[in-house]
Design a protein around this motif. Structure first.
Motif, PDB file in Angstrom:
ATOM      1  N   MET A   4       2.385   1.932   0.948  1.00 59.85           N
ATOM      2  CA  MET A   4       1.240   1.454   0.185  1.00 59.85           C
ATOM      3  C   MET A   4       1.711   1.095  -1.210  1.00 59.85           C
ATOM      4  N   ASN A   5       0.976   0.173  -1.846  1.00 57.14           N
ATOM      5  CA  ASN A   5       1.158  -0.059  -3.269  1.00 57.14           C
ATOM      6  C   ASN A   5      -0.203   0.116  -3.938  1.00 57.14           C
ATOM      7  N   TRP A   6      -0.238  -0.065  -5.229  1.00 54.46           N
ATOM      8  CA  TRP A   6      -1.492   0.188  -5.944  1.00 54.46           C
ATOM      9  C   TRP A   6      -2.568  -0.831  -5.590  1.00 54.46           C
ATOM     10  N   ARG A   7      -2.145  -2.048  -5.195  1.00 54.72           N
ATOM     11  CA  ARG A   7      -3.139  -3.026  -4.752  1.00 54.72           C
ATOM     12  C   ARG A   7      -3.778  -2.570  -3.438  1.00 54.72           C
ATOM     13  N   ASP A   8      -2.954  -2.063  -2.517  1.00 58.31           N
ATOM     14  CA  ASP A   8      -3.484  -1.513  -1.266  1.00 58.31           C
ATOM     15  C   ASP A   8      -4.407  -0.327  -1.555  1.00 58.31           C
ATOM     16  N   MET A   9      -4.033   0.444  -2.549  1.00 52.76           N
ATOM     17  CA  MET A   9      -4.848   1.599  -2.913  1.00 52.76           C
ATOM     18  C   MET A   9      -6.247   1.166  -3.331  1.00 52.76           C
ATOM     19  N   GLY A  10      -6.327   0.057  -4.017  1.00 54.34           N
ATOM     20  CA  GLY A  10      -7.637  -0.455  -4.404  1.00 54.34           C
ATOM     21  C   GLY A  10      -8.496  -0.792  -3.202  1.00 54.34           C
ATOM     22  N   GLN A  11      -7.875  -1.371  -2.162  1.00 59.55           N
ATOM     23  CA  GLN A  11      -8.624  -1.689  -0.942  1.00 59.55           C
ATOM     24  C   GLN A  11      -9.085  -0.428  -0.227  1.00 59.55           C
ATOM     25  N   VAL A  12      -8.236   0.592  -0.192  1.00 57.61           N
ATOM     26  CA  VAL A  12      -8.610   1.856   0.448  1.00 57.61           C
ATOM     27  C   VAL A  12      -9.789   2.494  -0.283  1.00 57.61           C
ATOM     28  N   VAL A  13      -9.717   2.487  -1.609  1.00 59.98           N
ATOM     29  CA  VAL A  13     -10.811   3.059  -2.405  1.00 59.98           C
ATOM     30  C   VAL A  13     -12.104   2.280  -2.168  1.00 59.98           C
ATOM     31  N   TRP A  14     -11.992   0.953  -2.067  1.00 60.00           N
ATOM     32  CA  TRP A  14     -13.180   0.125  -1.839  1.00 60.00           C
ATOM     33  C   TRP A  14     -13.823   0.443  -0.493  1.00 60.00           C
ATOM     34  N   ARG A  15     -12.999   0.563   0.565  1.00 63.45           N
ATOM     35  CA  ARG A  15     -13.549   0.875   1.883  1.00 63.45           C
ATOM     36  C   ARG A  15     -14.141   2.278   1.915  1.00 63.45           C
ATOM     37  N   ALA A  16     -13.463   3.230   1.277  1.00 65.03           N
ATOM     38  CA  ALA A  16     -14.006   4.589   1.221  1.00 65.03           C
ATOM     39  C   ALA A  16     -15.319   4.623   0.444  1.00 65.03           C
ATOM     40  N   GLY A  17     -15.390   3.824  -0.615  1.00 62.44           N
ATOM     41  CA  GLY A  17     -16.627   3.748  -1.390  1.00 62.44           C
ATOM     42  C   GLY A  17     -17.772   3.168  -0.585  1.00 62.44           C
ATOM     43  N   GLN A  18     -17.474   2.160   0.237  1.00 56.50           N
ATOM     44  CA  GLN A  18     -18.517   1.587   1.092  1.00 56.50           C
ATOM     45  C   GLN A  18     -19.051   2.622   2.069  1.00 56.50           C
ATOM     46  N   THR A  19     -18.140   3.336   2.735  1.00 55.89           N
ATOM     47  CA  THR A  19     -18.559   4.359   3.692  1.00 55.89           C
ATOM     48  C   THR A  19     -19.349   5.460   3.000  1.00 55.89           C
ATOM     49  N   SER A  20     -18.862   5.902   1.863  1.00 48.17           N
ATOM     50  CA  SER A  20     -19.545   6.979   1.133  1.00 48.17           C
ATOM     51  C   SER A  20     -20.904   6.529   0.644  1.00 48.17           C
ATOM     52  N   ALA A  65      -6.474  17.126  -2.113  1.00 52.86           N
ATOM     53  CA  ALA A  65      -5.956  16.329  -0.999  1.00 52.86           C
ATOM     54  C   ALA A  65      -5.744  14.876  -1.416  1.00 52.86           C
ATOM     55  N   VAL A  66      -6.696  14.324  -2.159  1.00 52.98           N
ATOM     56  CA  VAL A  66      -6.567  12.936  -2.617  1.00 52.98           C
ATOM     57  C   VAL A  66      -5.406  12.803  -3.595  1.00 52.98           C
ATOM     58  N   VAL A  67      -5.346  13.720  -4.562  1.00 55.13           N
ATOM     59  CA  VAL A  67      -4.277  13.666  -5.568  1.00 55.13           C
ATOM     60  C   VAL A  67      -2.904  13.815  -4.912  1.00 55.13           C
ATOM     61  N   TYR A  68      -2.830  14.622  -3.873  1.00 55.04           N
ATOM     62  CA  TYR A  68      -1.563  14.812  -3.164  1.00 55.04           C
ATOM     63  C   TYR A  68      -1.213  13.597  -2.316  1.00 55.04           C
ATOM     64  N   ALA A  69      -2.209  13.014  -1.641  1.00 52.54           N
ATOM     65  CA  ALA A  69      -1.944  11.926  -0.704  1.00 52.54           C
ATOM     66  C   ALA A  69      -1.477  10.656  -1.399  1.00 52.54           C
ATOM     67  N   ILE A  70      -1.954  10.394  -2.606  1.00 61.40           N
ATOM     68  CA  ILE A  70      -1.625   9.131  -3.285  1.00 61.40           C
ATOM     69  C   ILE A  70      -0.118   9.001  -3.538  1.00 61.40           C
ATOM     70  N   PRO A  71       0.531   9.965  -4.211  1.00 59.57           N
ATOM     71  CA  PRO A  71       1.978   9.786  -4.423  1.00 59.57           C
ATOM     72  C   PRO A  71       2.789   9.835  -3.127  1.00 59.57           C
ATOM     73  N   VAL A  72       2.331  10.606  -2.132  1.00 63.36           N
ATOM     74  CA  VAL A  72       3.046  10.643  -0.854  1.00 63.36           C
ATOM     75  C   VAL A  72       3.038   9.262  -0.211  1.00 63.36           C
ATOM     76  N   ALA A  73       1.850   8.615  -0.181  1.00 65.45           N
ATOM     77  CA  ALA A  73       1.736   7.308   0.462  1.00 65.45           C
ATOM     78  C   ALA A  73       2.465   6.211  -0.310  1.00 65.45           C
ATOM     79  N   ILE A  74       2.434   6.274  -1.650  1.00 64.65           N
ATOM     80  CA  ILE A  74       2.985   5.185  -2.464  1.00 64.65           C
ATOM     81  C   ILE A  74       4.467   5.386  -2.782  1.00 64.65           C
ATOM     82  N   TYR A  75       4.845   6.632  -3.154  1.00 67.89           N
ATOM     83  CA  TYR A  75       6.202   6.846  -3.652  1.00 67.89           C
ATOM     84  C   TYR A  75       7.132   7.529  -2.652  1.00 67.89           C
ATOM     85  N   VAL A  76       6.585   8.332  -1.736  1.00 65.66           N
ATOM     86  CA  VAL A  76       7.438   9.009  -0.761  1.00 65.66           C
ATOM     87  C   VAL A  76       7.623   8.141   0.480  1.00 65.66           C
TER      88      VAL A  76
END
Length: 435
Positions: free
Chosen positions: A265-281, A250-261
């Motif tokens: 999102m861009n890769w900088r936004d992706m870093g923020q998403v990963v950071w927030r998900a890491g905090q919650t986890s 699901a993660v591998v699929y969602a990344i190109p859909v959000a960024i390229y399709v």
């Protein structure tokens, strides 16, 4: 029972009641046992916590959190909302139905009720207010429908329940689906009733051909997001992947859909998403660590058996036992979110469920519906507070519709799930061939 353990249980309850964040409640109770308990070396407690964390099943939870974060930031959730709006948004009160359906679909992919509130609430509440919905009502409906994330697979709560109790995670995914669909119907019906006197502004009438064309266009735009859900469930139930591997897909699929399709999102936004998900986890993993330490001590001190004996002291009638278990679960849900509620309640109540003749798969649906109801039940209602924050409203305006949803939607589902086992056992039996 050891008096220190009883004091510790009271300390945990006190910390929850006064509003201390749940991870700190578990940590405080565990540290109290380590400091004042007469258990010799406390190394085995730390070992119990780390042993529980050392599970590949738990990897699925942060992965689904990350997938949900990408959906919210990458425009996937917004396109799902637009699709539902084109199909049912022109009905009177239809935007409320859109919210319920979109939250169910999004929550079913992210697996977390709080993620659904954040992602869907930020988009839908302003849109509903523009159409004439009361802001407090809109926030209340977001909170109530977000609980569907517990019931529609793949649910992070059901992953945790299966891991704690040793029950098939696939069966736990399937068990709450029928109760969840019943809840969708009841929420939708009450939405139509509660909004009948609101000054709603409906979209301008349009020819059927234009409506069909709009729905077709929005379906194409949302297709990539819809495929994400089909891939996850298809891989799991087709035997292609485990739930953990499906979360990674699901993660591998969602990344190109959000960024390229969708290109939201861009890769900088992706870093923020990963950071927030890491905090919650990280918070969840800390909570699991300390809850596992508590569970080890409580098990050694026979607390589950003590609870069983106290309930049997009231009655040994299975119906009464189930009602008591439901009350216990609802109270737990009022003070903590679903993940910590399952960590606390599942091991404590399992002996009681065995005594009442309840199958562990059936119990997964019981615990999900009860904890879900507790999450929106005043006075604590953690999801109501979160939805109030997201919707920029106060709790007083949310209480009346929330109580209607609790009493006339959630409570009937809880009772049906508890006393009609076929609702939760039929689908696992059909799909997995369970008796």
């Amino acid at each position: 029972m050891n008096p220190v353990v009883l004091i510790d249980a009271g300390l945990l309850t006190l910390l929850l009641v006064i509003g201390v964040p749940v991870p700190f409640c578990f940590a405080g109770a565990a540290l109290f046992l380590m400091l004042f308990g007469d258990f010799g070396s406390t190394g085995f407690l730390v070992g119990a916590g780390f042993n529980k964390l050392n599970s590949i099943v738990l990897i699925a939870i942060p992965l689904y959190i990350l997938a949900g974060g990408i959906m919210g930031a990458g425009g996937i959730a917004g396109r799902l909302i637009d699709l539902a709006d084109s199909l049912i948004g022109r009905l009177r009160g239809g935007l409320g139905l859109v919210l319920i359906v979109a939250t169910a679909v999004f929550g079913a992919i992210s697996g977390m009720a709080s993620s659904a509130v954040a992602a869907i609430g930020t988009v839908m509440i302003p849109r509903m207010v523009e159409r004439g919905f009361d802001r407090g009502y809109a926030a209340s409906l977001v909170a109530a429908s977000s609980v569907l994330a517990l019931l529609i697979p793949p649910s992070a709560s059901m992953i945790l329940y299966g891991w704690v109790t040793g029950t098939s995670i696939l069966a736990c995914f399937l068990a709450p689906i029928v109760p969840g669909l019943i809840l969708v119907s009841l929420l939708g019906g009450w939405n139509l009733v509660l909004t009948r006197k609101m000054p709603l502004r409906q979209p301008d009438p349009a020819p059927r051909r234009d409506i069909v064309c709009e729905a077709f266009v929005r379906t194409k735009k949302a297709a990539a997001g819809l495929m994400m859900r089909l891939i996850i469930l298809g891989f799991i139930y087709g035997g292609v992947t485990t739930p953990t591997e499906a979360a990674a897909v699901a993660v591998v699929y969602a990344i190109p859909v959000a960024i390229y399709v969708y290109r939201e999102m861009n890769w900088r936004d992706m870093g923020q998403v990963v950071w927030r998900a890491g905090q919650t986890s990280g918070v969840l993993m800390i909570m699991i660590f300390f809850a596992s330490m508590l569970g080890r001590i409580w098990t050694l001190e026979n607390m589950p058996q003590e609870i069983l004996e106290s309930f049997l002291g009231i009655s040994n009638n299975p119906i009464v036992l189930l009602l008591l278990a439901n009350l216990f679960l609802m109270l737990i849900g009022m003070f903590m979110e679903d993940v910590s509620g399952i960590l606390l309640a599942a091991p404590l109540l399992m002996p009681l469920m065995t005594e009442a003749g309840v199958d562990p798969i059936h119990f997964s649906a019981i615990i999900a519906t009860n904890l879900g109801m507790g999450l929106i039940t005043p006075p604590t209602a953690p999801l109501l507070y979160f939805a109030a924050l997201v919707g920029k409203t106060n709790l007083s305006g949310m209480l009346k519709p929330a109580l209607v949803f609790v009493v006339f939607a959630y409570l009937p589902v809880v009772l049906l799930t508890t006393f009609v086992p076929a609702l939760s056992m039929w689908l696992p039996g059909l799909v997995l061939g369970l008796n």
